[in-house]
Design a protein around this motif. Structure first.
Motif, PDB file in Angstrom:
ATOM      1  N   ILE A   1      -3.325  12.010   0.677  1.00 58.38           N
ATOM      2  CA  ILE A   1      -2.434  10.878   0.409  1.00 58.38           C
ATOM      3  C   ILE A   1      -1.326  10.822   1.447  1.00 58.38           C
ATOM      4  O   ILE A   1      -1.016   9.755   1.991  1.00 58.38           O
ATOM      5  CB  ILE A   1      -1.840  10.990  -1.010  1.00 58.38           C
ATOM      6  CG1 ILE A   1      -2.951  10.879  -2.059  1.00 58.38           C
ATOM      7  CG2 ILE A   1      -0.794   9.897  -1.236  1.00 58.38           C
ATOM      8  CD1 ILE A   1      -2.508  11.278  -3.466  1.00 58.38           C
TER       9      ILE A   1
ATOM     10  N   LEU B   1       0.823   4.504  -2.533  1.00 57.78           N
ATOM     11  CA  LEU B   1       0.643   5.857  -2.003  1.00 57.78           C
ATOM     12  C   LEU B   1       1.829   6.750  -2.347  1.00 57.78           C
ATOM     13  O   LEU B   1       1.653   7.934  -2.667  1.00 57.78           O
ATOM     14  CB  LEU B   1       0.433   5.804  -0.483  1.00 57.78           C
ATOM     15  CG  LEU B   1      -0.901   5.192  -0.042  1.00 57.78           C
ATOM     16  CD1 LEU B   1      -0.896   4.928   1.457  1.00 57.78           C
ATOM     17  CD2 LEU B   1      -2.061   6.108  -0.417  1.00 57.78           C
TER      18      LEU B   1
ATOM     19  N   ARG C   1      -7.798  -1.385   5.783  1.00 63.32           N
ATOM     20  CA  ARG C   1      -6.797  -0.439   5.294  1.00 63.32           C
ATOM     21  C   ARG C   1      -6.714  -0.482   3.770  1.00 63.32           C
ATOM     22  O   ARG C   1      -6.584   0.553   3.105  1.00 63.32           O
ATOM     23  CB  ARG C   1      -5.447  -0.800   5.922  1.00 63.32           C
ATOM     24  CG  ARG C   1      -4.253   0.031   5.527  1.00 63.32           C
ATOM     25  CD  ARG C   1      -4.306   1.458   5.967  1.00 63.32           C
ATOM     26  NE  ARG C   1      -4.771   1.685   7.319  1.00 63.32           N
ATOM     27  CZ  ARG C   1      -4.712   2.877   7.940  1.00 63.32           C
ATOM     28  NH1 ARG C   1      -4.196   3.914   7.313  1.00 63.32           N
ATOM     29  NH2 ARG C   1      -5.176   3.018   9.167  1.00 63.32           N
ATOM     30  N   ARG C   2      -6.819  -1.669   3.192  1.00 65.06           N
ATOM     31  CA  ARG C   2      -6.787  -1.797   1.734  1.00 65.06           C
ATOM     32  C   ARG C   2      -8.011  -1.125   1.102  1.00 65.06           C
ATOM     33  O   ARG C   2      -7.903  -0.477   0.066  1.00 65.06           O
ATOM     34  CB  ARG C   2      -6.723  -3.270   1.328  1.00 65.06           C
ATOM     35  CG  ARG C   2      -5.439  -3.983   1.704  1.00 65.06           C
ATOM     36  CD  ARG C   2      -5.390  -5.389   1.132  1.00 65.06           C
ATOM     37  NE  ARG C   2      -5.090  -5.330  -0.290  1.00 65.06           N
ATOM     38  CZ  ARG C   2      -3.866  -5.381  -0.803  1.00 65.06           C
ATOM     39  NH1 ARG C   2      -2.815  -5.477  -0.003  1.00 65.06           N
ATOM     40  NH2 ARG C   2      -3.668  -5.327  -2.098  1.00 65.06           N
TER      41      ARG C   2
ATOM     42  N   ARG D   1      -9.808   1.361   2.333  1.00 66.88           N
ATOM     43  CA  ARG D   1      -9.678   2.810   2.459  1.00 66.88           C
ATOM     44  C   ARG D   1      -8.674   3.364   1.449  1.00 66.88           C
ATOM     45  O   ARG D   1      -8.911   4.387   0.810  1.00 66.88           O
ATOM     46  CB  ARG D   1      -9.253   3.151   3.887  1.00 66.88           C
ATOM     47  CG  ARG D   1      -9.164   4.633   4.158  1.00 66.88           C
ATOM     48  CD  ARG D   1      -8.750   4.879   5.592  1.00 66.88           C
ATOM     49  NE  ARG D   1      -8.442   6.273   5.821  1.00 66.88           N
ATOM     50  CZ  ARG D   1      -7.844   6.730   6.916  1.00 66.88           C
ATOM     51  NH1 ARG D   1      -7.522   5.887   7.893  1.00 66.88           N
ATOM     52  NH2 ARG D   1      -7.574   8.014   7.055  1.00 66.88           N
ATOM     53  N   THR D   2      -7.565   2.670   1.314  1.00 68.31           N
ATOM     54  CA  THR D   2      -6.546   3.109   0.348  1.00 68.31           C
ATOM     55  C   THR D   2      -7.077   3.010  -1.078  1.00 68.31           C
ATOM     56  O   THR D   2      -6.839   3.892  -1.909  1.00 68.31           O
ATOM     57  CB  THR D   2      -5.277   2.255   0.501  1.00 68.31           C
ATOM     58  OG1 THR D   2      -4.802   2.334   1.844  1.00 68.31           O
ATOM     59  CG2 THR D   2      -4.175   2.736  -0.442  1.00 68.31           C
TER      60      THR D   2
ATOM     61  N   LEU E   1       0.837  -1.201   0.000  1.00 73.41           N
ATOM     62  CA  LEU E   1       0.000   0.000   0.000  1.00 73.41           C
ATOM     63  C   LEU E   1       0.875   1.254   0.000  1.00 73.41           C
ATOM     64  O   LEU E   1       0.552   2.253  -0.660  1.00 73.41           O
ATOM     65  CB  LEU E   1      -0.924   0.003   1.221  1.00 73.41           C
ATOM     66  CG  LEU E   1      -1.969  -1.112   1.286  1.00 73.41           C
ATOM     67  CD1 LEU E   1      -2.833  -0.947   2.530  1.00 73.41           C
ATOM     68  CD2 LEU E   1      -2.828  -1.146   0.038  1.00 73.41           C
TER      69      LEU E   1
ATOM     70  N   THR F   1      -0.235   4.589   7.532  1.00 71.87           N
ATOM     71  CA  THR F   1       0.101   3.223   7.120  1.00 71.87           C
ATOM     72  C   THR F   1       1.532   2.882   7.505  1.00 71.87           C
ATOM     73  O   THR F   1       1.814   1.766   7.974  1.00 71.87           O
ATOM     74  CB  THR F   1      -0.100   3.059   5.598  1.00 71.87           C
ATOM     75  OG1 THR F   1      -1.440   3.445   5.262  1.00 71.87           O
ATOM     76  CG2 THR F   1       0.139   1.628   5.162  1.00 71.87           C
TER      77      THR F   1
ATOM     78  N   LEU G   1      -2.608   9.492   4.804  1.00 77.23           N
ATOM     79  CA  LEU G   1      -2.840   8.048   4.801  1.00 77.23           C
ATOM     80  C   LEU G   1      -1.521   7.288   4.748  1.00 77.23           C
ATOM     81  O   LEU G   1      -1.367   6.243   5.392  1.00 77.23           O
ATOM     82  CB  LEU G   1      -3.716   7.663   3.609  1.00 77.23           C
ATOM     83  CG  LEU G   1      -4.219   6.217   3.564  1.00 77.23           C
ATOM     84  CD1 LEU G   1      -4.941   5.837   4.849  1.00 77.23           C
ATOM     85  CD2 LEU G   1      -5.127   6.012   2.366  1.00 77.23           C
ATOM     86  N   LEU G   2      -0.565   7.823   4.016  1.00 74.49           N
ATOM     87  CA  LEU G   2       0.751   7.200   3.945  1.00 74.49           C
ATOM     88  C   LEU G   2       1.407   7.171   5.329  1.00 74.49           C
ATOM     89  O   LEU G   2       1.955   6.149   5.753  1.00 74.49           O
ATOM     90  CB  LEU G   2       1.620   7.967   2.943  1.00 74.49           C
ATOM     91  CG  LEU G   2       2.987   7.371   2.579  1.00 74.49           C
ATOM     92  CD1 LEU G   2       3.414   7.849   1.189  1.00 74.49           C
ATOM     93  CD2 LEU G   2       4.069   7.770   3.576  1.00 74.49           C
TER      94      LEU G   2
END
Length: 280
Positions: free
Chosen positions: A134, A118, A160-161, A163-164, A114, A141, A137-138
């Protein structure tokens, strides 16, 4: 655990086998098939793993019947789990770490993938309006990859997948819209996400700005196809012919996808990706 993460660099997302305890060769199972010469359960070391945690047949994996190993990529999870999560203590020296280490590895591997997407999204100028989201979220993660071995099994990777994926879908729309503008065409490329294109004759096809996200392109003829600004996230390119294809600006493409496909010296690739060694 309170962790402040920094954005992951490209070097952190590339496998460094010299700093890994051979985790992909132990933690993961494989079944005798066209990709693997033998079967092996999860948690058992591959027969080709040597005492230094290196593959004894690395230079001849394909001709030895282990082509599946050549298309696998941990995105840097191996060295992160080995050197960060477990602080450099290996599962042979400390057998009690084996179970937790092998359980942590697939979790971190998925999170690292992920991070690959990102990080790439941050390089896509048409999606600049989303860069703040981005980055946030990065950072979240990345923080998850730094959790301890007791906490990693509890990470909601599937959530998480999802949402990404939603955010990357918005990125894709912006990038592909720009591709249509630059092509000066009024057409709206057909969305082929998840399409069954196995064995399809797409040689020389204009696929600029097309979403091929999750498409089945196994054995498809994409020779000479124009795939600039095409979204290839999760596209199955096993044995697809990319000879002479232009993937210069294709995005969300990974090393495993290219390694599973066929190409040649005329295949134009994104700058961040190297030409697979087995391509002619």
């Amino acid at each position: 655990m309170d962790i402040t993460a920094r954005p992951t660099g490209d070097g952190d997302l590339r496998a460094d086998c010299a700093n890994c305890f051979g985790l992909c060769c132990v933690a993961l199972p494989f079944t005798a098939s066209a990709d693997f010469a033998v079967s092996k359960p999860a948690g058992r070391p591959c027969r080709n793993l040597d005492t230094g945690f290196r593959c004894g047949i690395h230079t001849r994996l394909r001709r030895s019947g282990f082509a599946g190993c050549t298309v696998y990529d941990c995105f840097g999870a191996g060295q992160k789990v080995s050197r960060v999560t477990f602080g450099g203590t290996d599962w042979r020296t400390a057998p009690e770490t084996a179970g937790p280490m092998f359980a942590a590895f697939p979790v971190v591997r998925q999170l690292q993938e992920l991070l690959w997407y990102l990080n790439e999204a941050l390089t896509l100028e048409p999606a600049r309006s989303l860069h703040t989201e981005i980055r946030a979220l990065l950072t979240e993660t990345e923080a998850l990859t730094l959790l301890g071995p007791d906490e990693l099994p509890g990470v909601d990777v599937a959530g998480r997948r999802r949402r990404t994926g939603i955010l990357l879908d918005r990125v894709s729309g912006l990038v592909r819209a720009r591709a249509r503008t630059r092509a000066r065409t009024g057409r709206r490329p057909k969305d082929r996400r998840g399409a069954d294109l196995m064995g399809a004759r797409l040689d020389g096809a204009d696929l600029r700005g097309v979403s091929l996200r999750g498409a089945y392109l196994i054995g498809a003829d994409l020779s000479g196809a124009d795939l600039r600004r095409a979204d290839l996230l999760g596209a199955d390119l096993r044995d697809a012919d990319l000879s002479g294809a232009d993937l210069t600006d294709a995005f969300f493409l990974t090393r495993p996808q290219l390694s599973a496909a066929r190409g040649d010296t005329r295949t134009a690739l994104p700058a961040a990706l190297d030409r697979p060694a087995h391509w002619r």
